[in-house]
Design an enzyme around this catalytic site. Structure first.
Site, PDB file in Angstrom:
ATOM      1  N   SER A 149     -21.302   1.228 -26.348  1.00  0.00           N
ATOM      2  CA  SER A 149     -21.576   2.392 -25.505  1.00  0.00           C
ATOM      3  C   SER A 149     -22.283   3.483 -26.287  1.00  0.00           C
ATOM      4  O   SER A 149     -22.070   3.632 -27.502  1.00  0.00           O
ATOM      5  CB  SER A 149     -20.263   2.939 -24.938  1.00  0.00           C
ATOM      6  OG  SER A 149     -20.442   4.208 -24.334  1.00  0.00           O
ATOM      7  N   TYR A 174     -12.077   6.351 -25.812  1.00  0.00           N
ATOM      8  CA  TYR A 174     -12.990   5.309 -25.330  1.00  0.00           C
ATOM      9  C   TYR A 174     -14.074   5.044 -26.360  1.00  0.00           C
ATOM     10  O   TYR A 174     -14.346   3.889 -26.729  1.00  0.00           O
ATOM     11  CB  TYR A 174     -13.613   5.734 -23.997  1.00  0.00           C
ATOM     12  CG  TYR A 174     -14.742   4.831 -23.550  1.00  0.00           C
ATOM     13  CD1 TYR A 174     -14.490   3.519 -23.183  1.00  0.00           C
ATOM     14  CD2 TYR A 174     -16.058   5.291 -23.505  1.00  0.00           C
ATOM     15  CE1 TYR A 174     -15.526   2.675 -22.781  1.00  0.00           C
ATOM     16  CE2 TYR A 174     -17.088   4.463 -23.112  1.00  0.00           C
ATOM     17  CZ  TYR A 174     -16.813   3.161 -22.746  1.00  0.00           C
ATOM     18  OH  TYR A 174     -17.848   2.335 -22.365  1.00  0.00           O
TER      19      TYR A 174
END
Length: 359
Positions: A149, A174
């Site tokens: 990501s 995350y």
């Protein structure tokens, strides 16, 4: 000797999710033999997840929890409902099927959700990923492609984000879990010679997207005449990337396992490559869009004016993302090309059809 069917069998995880749903069908249409896997958790509306599966031809009544039941949907694509944390059944899956490649897209997504449900990220993004790596190790997988990501860039403010940049300062769990995935992947690639490619996705959007993403939230609120929350008072930029461009990149890279980098400089190491068969790429549009411009584009496509509620920046959010994709262009002559307006128009068409909204 293995048959052609066996040698081209690919496991795609997260196929009830947004990117996995599109990727599995794309690979199947290309002639690959795909096994899709998902646990169909309730992070967001499971009806949307089942609707994606139904679009692929999988009936909800055939999906059974934690059992290795395959549902043939169309030539080249089958589905299994299974949690990656279930190590024993995951290994049984690899034992029973001649899997040569893995495209690992399953993960607990969402920056903000990680602030309130951190343990979900440990289970899915760390334990689940470790189980995938162990399976790849023991069953001699020829190529593992996995989703990272843009969130890993964290406090880095040097633009555009490059895979050669330091990513030691994530600002959400995350992001930390995705950086951990990259480190774990490199370790297994180095120790066991597994070709591994990590893909840093940049704000993916499009038809069948996630309801917690900006385009989905903004479109729904604008169509319903409700206010939308605009964080950091609109002073945000994102490298929005259309789903078809993402899938094209995943498909292309799946066919090209990385090799060891000759002459890799251990005194000045490039974080995106290694003496192991390991590589990291950004996949973004390379054209950051101001949040307010994005909202104006939705207004133009919907023909409705947004009601804005200006808010401070949320914990874990970065102010700007911008992908440097020069290595993708250099290595594969590939770069995303869908404009934001084209992507928003495609999403709106799907959204109206899915929710049966008449003009």
């Amino acid at each position: 000797m293995q048959s052609n069917r066996e040698t081209r069998q690919i496991l795609v995880t997260g196929t009830a999710g947004f990117i996995g749903f599109h990727t599995a069908q794309h690979l199947a249409r290309k002639g690959m033999h795909v096994i899709g896997l998902d646990n169909i958790n309730d992070y967001y509306d499971v009806n949307l997840k089942y609707a994606r599966l139904a679009e692929a031809g999988i009936r909800k009544s055939l999906v059974k929890y934690n059992r290795l039941v395959l549902s043939t949907v169309h030539p080249g694509y089958r589905f299994i409902k299974l949690d990656l944390v279930d190590r024993d059944n995951l290994h049984k899956l690899f034992e029973r099927h001649s899997i040569s490649k893995v495209v690992h897209l399953a993960a607990q997504a969402g920056v903000r959700y990680s602030l309130t449900n951190p343990y979900a990220y440990l289970d899915s993004n760390l334990t689940g990923f470790l189980n995938i790596l162990e399976a790849c190790r023991h069953f001699r997988i020829r190529h593992l492609v996995y989703a990272s990501s843009s969130s890993v860039y964290g406090l880095n403010t040097h633009m555009p984000f490059s895979t050669s940049h330091n990513i030691d300062h994530p600002i959400s769990l995350y992001a930390a879990s995705k950086k951990s995935n990259e480190l774990m992947a490199h370790t297994y690639s180095y120790l066991y010679g597994i070709p591994v490619t990590g893909l840093r996705f940049f704000t993916v959007y499009g038809p069948w997207g996630r309801p917690d993403m900006a385009l989905y939230i903004f479109t729904r609120s604008i169509l319903e005449g409700k206010p939308i929350e605009v964080f950091n008072n609109g002073e945000m930029e994102r490298d929005f990337t259309y789903i078809d461009d993402i899938v094209a990149g995943v498909s292309l890279l799946t066919e090209h396992p990385p090799v060891r980098t000759e002459g890799w400089d251990t005194d000045n190491p490039d974080p995106s490559s290694s003496v192991a068969p390991y590589k990291i790429y950004n996949i973004g549009n390379n054209q950051p869009v101001k949040l307010m411009d994005f909202i104006h584009a939705i207004e133009e496509v919907t023909g409705k004016k947004a009601i804005l509620k200006m808010c401070p920046i949320q914990p874990g959010d970065v102010k700007k993302t911008w992908a440097d994709v020069n290595d993708l262009i250099r290595d594969f002559n590939y770069a995303p090309k869908t404009s934001v307006r084209e992507g928003i128009s495609a999403f709106l068409s799907w959204y109206k059809q899915y929710y049966r909204i008449r003009d």
